[in-house]
Design an enzyme around this catalytic site. Structure first.
Site, short mmCIF file in Angstrom:
data_model
loop_
_atom_site.label_atom_id
_atom_site.label_comp_id
_atom_site.label_asym_id
_atom_site.label_seq_id
_atom_site.Cartn_x
_atom_site.Cartn_y
_atom_site.Cartn_z
N CYS A 1 0.70 -1.34 0.03
CA CYS A 1 0.14 -0.07 -0.03
C CYS A 1 0.72 1.32 -0.06
O CYS A 1 0.60 2.17 -0.95
CB CYS A 1 -1.00 0.09 1.14
SG CYS A 1 -0.36 -0.73 2.48
N HIS B 1 -2.79 6.61 4.55
CA HIS B 1 -1.58 5.93 4.77
C HIS B 1 -0.25 6.34 4.04
O HIS B 1 0.57 5.70 3.71
CB HIS B 1 -1.77 4.53 4.46
CG HIS B 1 -0.90 3.35 5.24
ND1 HIS B 1 -0.82 2.13 4.78
CD2 HIS B 1 -0.01 3.54 6.20
CE1 HIS B 1 -0.12 1.48 5.61
NE2 HIS B 1 0.63 2.27 6.54
#
Length: 547
Positions: free
Chosen positions: A27, A88
């Site tokens: 990610c 994130h």
């Protein structure tokens, strides 16, 4: 079979990309590349060791303020921009509240969601994701020191042995220190990492995971409705289908593929609701909708009760965090725009998540100078005005290491992929890194190949039969052309460490870009921790009565 009628409808009414590629197999680096249109190491988000993603909200690493996202470019063109869901890519740099990495600083006028991500530590009983072995070591050390201190105190009190008071004092403070180092960052991890923010305010800490999907969907729909009369960009970044999997009652047991299937069908329902919102407001013909993922399924995540929790990758080898194997980087790609794109078109050419940045710039008529880009405008392919992708070569990174190169030669259907190294699966013979849960990109965790492994993805999409000089007439030419492409690509970089095969060299895009993935930047710092209330007594709940 999983039922995804709304995603299927999106593809039927739009353009489907069958060779859509993430710039990284997990990610943080994939999202950095997606947001900036550049390989992650250009922004310092390529890993050099064990840590491959951001681990603490209280760390100082993240997407540097110097980087430019597609949201910032569109914001400068007059668009109202919003991010609902997962970020994130960091929050603070030097002190709590500087928000240097925050979405608001990267072009998003509005943010609601998870500044970190959803992970197992967010749900009690789901286990640990963050440095589980280090947590175990620190816990054991704390217990050892505590037992040792208690034993020596008893021995001294019973007069069995003369124990210096200074030794007991030193052991006491060592026990306190060990307990603090373990308990504060790790035992309270749910409080530190699992939070919700609205813009720069923490509104829930820790977050209630059970109602998260409905809240994210509601915020995304409201954003569209608020901005129906002006140009807008919405990045709806779902928390699905990351582990831990949701247990939404309306979808529990709905699919034939366990909880993972339930979660995917919930995703499909949410996509349907978003499409319905766009259509009901009369926006369909002038709204580009794009559906994708940041990486492939996480094969190693499963248990005997829930079954497979990380997903599957079909015929493609590998998965999340497995370097350049196709299963970790080939992702869905669907564009829908009834007023401009022909329904049902299929594009089999290599394309990248990094292509969204230049595509949006083109659509927003942004012609201002920009820095080095690794993506290309997709509109000629999507509209059928071009047959070939501009990606003659794509470079696949595992951390800062150049793992593989994809070449689509002119005048050929073949798409060759050259692997310089591959991750070592464990146990031997397995199809993933089941001993460590994720594969790593360095040292003894990989096997270098000289000559490189070579596959033709057009004829062998599963990467099961490496080509040899005997089976591929162009073998020598392929290696020569990819070597030249690597050299040309390296010349666009700046003092980042890139390795291909067994060679490692210092390249040129400059030391001005700090590595954001060092231990110094990754580890938890109390003064950087976002907090609702007075630190360390952080805690609050969002009012969800109207959700």
């Amino acid at each position: 079979m999983l039922r995804t009628p709304n995603i299927d409808r999106l593809a039927a009414e739009g353009v489907k990309l069958t060779q859509h590629i993430a710039a990284a197999p997990l990610c943080t680096p994939s999202r950095a590349a997606f947001m900036t249109g550049r390989y992650a190491l250009r922004s310092g988000l390529g890993s050099t060791g064990r840590v491959q993603v951001l681990l603490f909200l209280g760390g100082s690493g993240g997407l540097p303020p110097s980087e430019t996202t597609f949201a910032k470019r569109l914001q400068q063109q007059g668009y109202t921009t919003g991010l609902v869901g997962k970020w994130h890519l960091g929050v603070n740099c030097e002190q709590r509240g500087d928000h240097c990495h925050h979405p608001n600083q990267h072009g998003f006028s509005y943010f609601y969601g998870l500044p970190f991500t959803l992970f197992n530590d967010c749900v009690p009983g789901e286990g640990n994701d963050v440095l589980a072995d280090l947590q175990h070591t620190l816990r054991s050390l704390t217990m050892f020191l505590g037992v040792g201190l208690f034993t020596l105190v008893c021995v001294r009190m019973c007069g069995l042995l003369k124990v210096s008071l200074w030794i007991l004092v030193a052991l006491f403070f060592a026990s306190i220190l060990a307990t603090s180092v373990w308990y504060m960052p790790f035992k309270l991890l749910r409080t530190w990492n699992c939070i919700l923010m609205r813009d720069q305010e923490v509104i829930e800490q820790p977050m209630t995971v059970e109602t998260l999907p409905q809240r994210l969907l509601g915020e995304a729909q409201h954003f569209i409705k608020r901005n129906v009369d002006q140009p807008f960009l919405l990045f709806f970044s779902l928390a699905h289908v990351h582990t831990p999997l949701f247990k939404t009652p309306a979808f529990a047991g709905k699919s034939r593929h366990g909880r993972y299937g339930d979660n995917l069908e919930e995703v499909d329902w949410m996509i349907g609701k978003m499409t319905e919102t766009v259509d009901s407001l009369g926006l369909a013909n002038n709204t580009l909708m794009y559906f994708t993922s940041d990486h492939g399924g996480h094969l190693e995540v499963a248990d005997s009760i829930t079954g497979q929790k990380g997903g599957w990758n079909g015929i493609y080898k590998g998965g999340k965090a497995m370097g350049a194997w196709e299963g970790g980087i080939r992702v869905p790609g669907i564009f829908r725009w009834p007023g401009r794109l022909d329904a049902g078109r299929v594009v089999d050419e290599p394309t990248s998540l990094m292509d969204l940045y230049p595509t949006l710039k083109y659509l927003a008529k942004d012609t201002k100078p920009d820095r080095q880009s690794d993506g290309y405008n997709l509109m000629p392919l999507l509209e059928g005005k071009a047959e070939r992708s501009e990606h003659k070569f794509l470079f696949h990174y595992c951390g800062v290491n150049l793992n593989a190169v994809r070449w689509h030669p002119a005048g050929s259907d073949s798409v060759f992929k050259v692997h310089f190294f591959t991750p070592n699966f464990s146990p031997p013979g397995a199809g993933g890194c089941y001993d460590t849960k994720v594969c790593l990109c360095h040292g003894d965790h990989v096997t270098h190949h000289n000559p490189p492994l070579l596959y033709d993805l057009f004829h062998d999409p599963s990467e099961s039969s490496p080509l040899t000089p005997d089976t591929e007439p162009r073998y020598a030419e392929i290696l020569e052309q990819t070597a030249k492409a690597v050299e040309k690509h390296r010349n666009t970089l700046t003092h980042q460490q890139v390795s291909a095969d067994t060679h490692s060299e210092s390249n040129s895009e400059a030391h001005s870009v700090q590595n954001q993935m060092t231990w110094e930047k990754i580890l938890w710092r109390p003064w950087l921790q976002p907090c609702c209330g007075t630190f360390p007594f952080c805690g609050c709940k969002e009012d969800t009565k109207n959700i």
